[in-house]
Design an enzyme around this catalytic site. Structure first.
Site, PDB file in Angstrom:
ATOM      1  N   CYS A 190       0.828  -1.207   0.000  1.00 20.40           N
ATOM      2  CA  CYS A 190       0.000   0.000   0.000  1.00 20.40           C
ATOM      3  C   CYS A 190       0.860   1.253   0.000  1.00 20.40           C
ATOM      4  O   CYS A 190       0.346   2.373  -0.048  1.00 20.40           O
ATOM      5  CB  CYS A 190      -0.915   0.022   1.223  1.00 20.40           C
TER       6      CYS A 190
ATOM      7  N   CYS B  38      -2.904   8.817   5.802  1.00 19.63           N
ATOM      8  CA  CYS B  38      -1.656   8.858   6.575  1.00 19.63           C
ATOM      9  C   CYS B  38      -1.945   9.118   8.051  1.00 19.63           C
ATOM     10  O   CYS B  38      -1.320   8.523   8.932  1.00 19.63           O
ATOM     11  CB  CYS B  38      -0.724   9.959   6.056  1.00 19.63           C
TER      12      CYS B  38
END
Lengths: 404, 129
Positions: free
Chosen positions: B37, B105
């Site tokens: 990812c 994030c």
């Protein structure tokens, strides 16, 4: 040496000042419409277009008569694929191509698939090479077109066009090549390679943006296609619209310069490419080359720096303009489909950087780039949990990752 | 994409990069994300009397991922485990001015904190047995 350094020549190139100079009079002095047949303004524009046409043709071993001007390679690819598909719809609806073609080739296929066409995507190996045997086996009675690119924009791998052309000609199937990256960079010859349609773009070879061309073979065989833009019947009816004379003049001049300098420039670029590759692989471990080691465009080096994410690396080399196959640099949040097709793992796809060199790249810039990249990779690896695990001897493929 | 000043600051001078010994009973380790990812965060906390006295991280990921985890280590330090559990990704988004495409994030950083705390708790429970 001036900063920032541009190393994204596969994305676009600066317009050569000699090209700009050639174009200038066509904005303000020779501004006629090349289709105006009854005054000198038109004649002079037409004369300039005709000479650019010839120059563009000569770079691929043909005359200007087979050159159709477009707005760029995206349009050229669309005309070639959609135009051939539409014209030959009663003959067959099967096209053969590869999964690592540019989106300007792939996306028209998606449209055609909705219209009932069938596209076979050949396998590519880890270097991005197709198999000629598989190509020949894939040809069916209803195959109307084979489209395989000259050089790949991401990984630089060059297709064996001459061998492909031999197969397509033998089976009487049209052969289109998207030569956007290859045109002006490596020798191309539509006769020797049996190419029937060839897409090109000015801005990848030091010409201006917004102008491209499509080579359409006139005989043996005469390629027929349906236009996708209508209105005036310019360009043998294949692409209507007033010609971009200024752009065409620039395109012609760019082709002239590439023709003059191709051999020496390719050699110089291969030297720069090798220099950067060697410097980086001496300084760093876990550096992987993407694309074919030798059958590649002179101006392209695509590397994956293991355990370092591409966007963070680009951020760390702020003075150097490169691109990455990392998802974080694309709008889609998917890593490069080209690298995926090669079987490069998603982790290494996220770690890839494309360096593109060109006419104005210097040895000094390459050396500076090598230093900057090496120190950024080292710094990022110090904070990479993956690099730490690898140094501890952990096989990352055995780790149970908490995917998100 | 232009980065916010704070992201650039954390990226250029990340706080608390490093590792603690994983098998230290006072340490909790959270490893979240996946290489496929494009982001993996390892966040570690050192705990004394339910209070986080130190924290370290290592991150494989984009500048925003590095900044989010760097910020997370700063924020958890000095907090009790319960207080650290209340840190929300939206606070990280706000502090770092992350654009929408980088919100994941911050989510990862929140997950890393929670994973580190859970690891510490399960290890201290095991050692108490």
């Amino acid at each position: 040496m001036e900063l920032p350094i541009y190393l994204d020549y596969n994305a676009t190139t600066p317009t050569d000042p000699r090209v700009v100079e050639a174009m200038l009079p066509y904005f303000t002095e020779i501004y006629g419409n090349a289709a105006s047949r009854n005054h000198s303004f038109g004649w002079n524009a037409e004369k300039a277009v005709s000479s650019a046409r010839d120059m563009l043709g000569s770079l691929i071993g043909t005359s200007g008569k087979e050159i159709v001007f477009t707005s760029g390679a995206t349009e050229s690819n669309n005309i070639a694929i959609l135009g051939v598909a539409e014209f030959h719809r009663d003959k067959g609806r099967h096209i053969i191509s590869s999964p690592i073609e540019h989106k300007a080739v792939i996306d028209p296929y998606h449209y055609l698939e909705q219209q009932g066409y069938d596209v076979t995507f050949l396998d590519v190996n880890q270097h991005g090479c197709i198999s000629l045997e598989q190509l020949e086996q894939a040809i069916r009675p209803d195959t109307i077109l084979v489209s395989l690119m000259g050089g790949n924009n991401e990984i630089g791998t060059v297709n064996p066009l001459e061998e492909i052309g031999r197969i397509t000609r033998k089976h009487g199937v049209l052969f289109h090549t998207d030569a956007t990256q290859a045109y002006g960079k490596i020798p191309l010859d539509v006769e020797r390679m049996n190419i029937d349609l060839l897409s090109m773009s000015a801005h990848k070879m030091y010409g201006p943006k917004g102008i491209g061309a499509l080579y359409v073979r006139r005989k043996k065989p005469r390629v027929r296609l349906s236009p996708i833009v209508f209105g005036g019947g310019h360009e043998r009816g294949m692409r209507s619209g007033t010609l971009n004379v200024t752009g065409i003049v620039g395109f012609g001049k760019a082709a002239e310069l590439c023709a003059e300098e191709m051999a020496s420039e390719a050699e110089r670029l291969i030297g720069l490419r090798q220099r950067l590759y060697e410097k980086l692989t001496v300084e760093l471990d876990y550096v992987f080359l993407n694309g074919h080691p030798t059958d590649r465009l002179p101006n392209n080096l695509n590397l994956s720096f293991g355990y370092v994410e591409g966007e963070s690396l680009i951020m760390g080399i702020g003075d150097i303009a490169v691109s990455s196959g990392s998802a974080c640099t694309s709008a889609s949040l998917e890593p490069s489909y080209v690298l995926r097709s090669l079987g490069v793992g998603d982790d290494l796809a996220h770690s890839s950087i494309r360096f593109g060199f060109g006419r104005f790249t210097t040895v000094e810039e390459i050396d500076y780039t090598a230093e900057q990249v090496s120190s950024a990779v080292k710094r990022l690896r110090e904070m990479s949990p993956l690099y730490e695990m690898v140094l501890e001897g952990i096989d990352l493929s055995t780790v149970q990752w908490a995917s998100h | 994409m232009a980065y916010s000043e704070k992201v650039v600051d954390h990226y250029s001078a990340p706080r608390n990069v490093g590792s603690f010994m994983k098998n230290d009973d006072a340490v909790g380790t959270g490893l979240v994300g996946a290489p496929e990812c494009g982001d993996v965060m390892k966040l570690q906390i050192k705990v004394e009397n339910d209070q986080i006295v130190d924290a370290k991280f290592k991150t494989f990921g984009c500048g925003s991922a590095i900044a989010s985890s760097s910020l997370a280590t700063e924020w958890v330090k000095g907090k009790t485990l319960d207080e650290a559990m209340t840190i929300r990704n939206t606070e990280i988004v706000e502090e770092l001015s992350l654009p929408p495409v980088k919100i994941h994030c911050s989510v990862l950083a929140e997950d890393a904190i929670k994973a580190a705390i859970a690891d510490y708790k399960s290890r201290s429970a095991a050692s108490a047995d």
